[in-house]
Design an enzyme around this catalytic site. Structure first.
Site, PDB file in Angstrom:
ATOM      1  N   GLU A  60       1.144  -0.995   0.013  1.00 22.80           N
ATOM      2  CA  GLU A  60      -0.705   0.009  -0.223  1.00 22.80           C
ATOM      3  C   GLU A  60       0.830   1.112  -0.042  1.00 22.80           C
ATOM      4  O   GLU A  60       0.922   2.217  -0.663  1.00 22.80           O
ATOM      5  CB  GLU A  60      -1.121  -0.367   1.765  1.00 22.80           C
ATOM      6  CG  GLU A  60      -2.146  -0.762   1.363  1.00 22.80           C
ATOM      7  CD  GLU A  60      -1.589  -2.558   1.776  1.00 22.80           C
ATOM      8  OE1 GLU A  60      -0.418  -2.450   2.035  1.00 22.80           O
ATOM      9  OE2 GLU A  60      -2.133  -3.375   1.677  1.00 22.80           O
ATOM     10  N   HIS A 129     -11.163  -5.234   9.040  1.00 18.63           N
ATOM     11  CA  HIS A 129     -11.677  -5.753   7.997  1.00 18.63           C
ATOM     12  C   HIS A 129     -12.973  -4.770   8.412  1.00 18.63           C
ATOM     13  O   HIS A 129     -13.978  -4.581   7.563  1.00 18.63           O
ATOM     14  CB  HIS A 129     -11.857  -6.447   7.485  1.00 18.63           C
ATOM     15  CG  HIS A 129     -11.026  -7.422   6.798  1.00 18.63           C
ATOM     16  ND1 HIS A 129      -9.546  -8.512   7.347  1.00 18.63           N
ATOM     17  CD2 HIS A 129     -10.763  -7.886   5.684  1.00 18.63           C
ATOM     18  CE1 HIS A 129      -8.903  -8.544   6.788  1.00 18.63           C
ATOM     19  NE2 HIS A 129      -9.573  -8.298   5.983  1.00 18.63           N
TER      20      HIS A 129
END
Lengths: 337, 340
Positions: A60, A129
């Site tokens: 990322e 998540h």
């Protein structure tokens, strides 16, 4: 006019911009060949080729940094961080580079990238998540933070974000990708097709950044919400039998303080709803602003209904998620106040 | 120059470490692999029944790695891995009931239901998680190795990661430190060929992941991760290297996951034939059973007994996880900070 769910509307926005502007390109984890973990980029690689829509390694920091470099050179990259919970390795680049490039180069260079990322709970994702990360970005001068709550807004806001000359964090409430979930997890979710905001034009249009929407007019209390919580707030207002005015902020930074102010001055009460943890959440900023702008109009203390100050737990999905019961209780409290 | 080498030849059944192990030990590995297989199959069923919510990443196909590595671990060695973690936990000796109950979010789950599939830990088993962020466990495992060195413990940290995680920046930071400080860590890269829907060759310029540490002079070896004895051989060598002060080692385990990345995987990135072919020709459990039989150890009754025992353990764990109480709502706020 076609009916779209939020995934299709976002896909359509990307399609429009890839078609319009050769400087727009998309990359991220699984976005090309696979079409994205939530299918938002499905078919785009096939249509525009692998130079316009491509897969990146799981990295990322590298993904965002590469987009900043491309942005500084005049491109408009749209990168996907697969879950907002994965964005932290990129935080350094977003805070220290993307947000500040314009300022420290006195406007010579900018980073007009858009970072799309699904966020939020209600899907049993546990602590890695489910997080709502918006306040980490609203705290950083130089970034814009956008959160849609309907397919129509999702498309218009995403196009506006891509066309914006500053870096935009575009957070997608993944719980409402397929339908306007109102917090009643025990009931089946209605599909978007039954909601008026699922009518989405095929071509280009924008929903300007910095404009909130009054999604329910009312006289007694103002509810400030964004993302999934807009639908929870609407359901709660209806069930509580309170004449609430619900405002969908749509853009957190820049914030449409005028709309907020006008509403609270009218109603005299304010309830703020978000999924993120409470302390230093965006609700704290909203509460401070309402107090500063509307103090002499307030008839009750400002209420915040938020996630708890804990990691997002696996076992307590619906205790953590600020659902209708908690929102209704807050509405009743401010009405009694 | 990089010292990465393609070591670890296929073990000769006659000379491999497997042959020096007693029949009982060999059957224990078989049983452990079978337990993981059956446990995961049942977890998949419970997910389908709505008893497990959210995310669930099954280890089916990769059993030889966790079991093989665990079989060469010493007491006090640590294990840390990513989100596909059920197999490592069972191999490390965690109670199947506690693992299954964590999947269903119940009070007796190993994290009292608050962690879920990807976020479990166990002190007794030396299992340091269960990490839902791809690659984030790698520098933490390196830290465990640093702690071993600091405390003068003769222990190794087995730090597992997938082929996708091998591209994360923090993996390289960790490897540099591990090499610089000669830390007792074995990086076990489980290369199952797909990071969700992206194959290795579409995600990395160097597909030989055993060379991942080459820039830091970390030795590496490619291993047939479908062969438990190859895993044991390579694992034992790598652990000895790390334990004896040689610093980190990278093992690339060539393996394959039979199931989707998670429970909601459209699986458009590979063909059914590809999956079937691996199942048919390289299955780690079938393969090892055949080997046991070829060695004359394969008494039909013994396999049947193991089957029955494993089935019973899994059924018991599933029933426990289905009927155990949900945690008390007060648990929401426990373990956020040290209790005052």
């Amino acid at each position: 006019m076609p009916t779209m769910n939020m995934i299709q509307a976002l896909n359509s926005a990307l399609d429009v911009k890839l078609n319009d502007d050769p400087n727009v390109l998309i990359f991220g984890e699984d976005v090309g060949y696979f079409g994205g973990v939530f299918r938002v980029t499905e078919g785009l690689q096939k249509k525009y080729g692998a130079t316009r829509c491509f897969d990146a390694p799981i990295a990322e920091g590298g993904i965002v940094a590469a987009a900043i470099g491309m942005g500084a050179y005049g491109l408009r990259p749209v990168v996907e961080i697969q879950f907002a919970d994965y964005i932290y390795p990129a935080y350094d680049q977003l805070v220290s580079e993307a947000a500040r490039l314009r300022y420290r180069s006195a406007g010579d260079f900018t980073a007009p990238l858009t970072v799309r990322s699904p966020y939020g709970g209600g899907i049993f994702g546990g602590q890695t998540h489910s997080q709502s990360v918006e306040a980490l970005f609203t705290h950083v001068a130089g970034l814009k933070t956008v959160i849609p709550s309907t397919p129509y807004d999702a498309k218009g806001l995403l196009i506006a974000a891509i066309e914006d000359d500053d870096p935009v964090i575009f957070l997608e409430p993944k719980r409402i990708y397929n339908g306007p979930f109102d917090g009643h997890h025990e009931r089946p979710v209605q599909p978007w097709s039954k909601h008026p905001a699922s009518e989405v034009p095929e071509g280009r249009y924008t929903v300007p950044l910095g404009q909130a929407a009054v999604v329910r007019e009312g006289a007694d209390v103002t509810v400030l919400a964004y993302g999934t919580m807009v639908h929870v707030a609407l359901a709660s207002a209806a069930e509580a039998g309170v004449d609430a005015e619900v405002i969908d902020l749509r853009t957190l930074i820049p914030l449409d303080i005028e709309t907020v102010q006008a509403s609270v001055k009218k109603t005299g009460r304010c309830v703020i709803v978000h999924e993120a943890t409470r302390t230093s959440g965006f609700g704290a900023e909203l509460s401070a602003l309402v107090q500063e702008h509307c103090f002499f109009h307030l008839e009750a203390p400002i209420e915040r209904v938020t996630g708890w100050d804990t990691p997002y737990p696996h076992a307590f999905e619906w205790d953590y998620f600020p659902g209708p019961a908690r929102v209704i209780a807050a509405l009743r409290r401010v009405m009694e106040g | 120059m990089a010292r990465a080498s393609k070591a670890a030849p296929k073990p000769d059944p006659k000379t491999a470490e497997g042959m020096t192990a007693s029949p009982d030990e060999q059957f224990a590995w078989y049983r452990s692999m079978l337990l993981i297989r059956r446990f995961e199959e049942r977890a998949g069923q419970l997910y389908g029944m709505g008893l497990i919510g959210g995310f669930c990443h099954l280890y089916i196909g990769q059993e030889a790695i966790a079991v093989g590595m665990q079989s060469i671990a010493h007491s006090g060695d640590q294990v840390i891995t990513g989100y596909r973690d059920h197999g490592h936990m069972l191999a490390a000796g965690m109670d199947p009931r506690a693992v299954m109950a964590e999947l269903t979010g119940r009070a007796p789950g190993s994290a009292r239901g608050k962690g879920g599939s990807m976020h479990m830990f166990d002190v007794q088993a030396g299992f340091y998680g269960g990490h839902g962020i791809v690659g984030a466990q790698v520098p933490i495992g390196t830290g465990l190795a640093l702690a071993n060195k600091y405390r003068g413990k003769p222990n190794v940290c087995f730090t597992y990661l997938g082929d996708g995680a091998a591209n994360q920046g923090q993996v390289f930071e960790a490897m540099n430190m591990a090499a610089l400080w000669k830390l007792p860590v074995v990086y076990v890269i489980e290369n199952n060929q797909y990071a969700m829907g992206t194959s290795v060759e579409r995600a990395t310029a160097e597909t030989h992941l055993y060379r991942r540490g080459a820039a830091f002079n970390i030795e590496g070896a490619e291993v047939d991760g479908m062969d438990i004895e190859a895993v044991r051989d390579a694992g034992a060598r790598a652990a000895e290297h790390a334990r004896s002060g040689g610093g980190p080692f990278v093992l690339e385990m060539k393996t394959y996951r039979y199931r989707g990345h998670s429970m909601s995987d459209p699986a458009k990135y590979r063909t059914r034939e590809e999956v079937d072919e691996v199942r048919k020709t390289r299955d780690p459990i079938d393969h090892f059973r055949e080997r046991l039989e070829a060695r004359g150890l394969g008494d039909e009754t013994r396999f049947k007994d193991i089957d029955a025992e494993v089935k019973k353990i899994v059924a018991d764990a599933a029933e426990f996880a289905r009927t155990a109480p949900e945690p008390d709502p007060r648990e929401l706020y426990t373990d956020v900070y040290a209790e005052a």
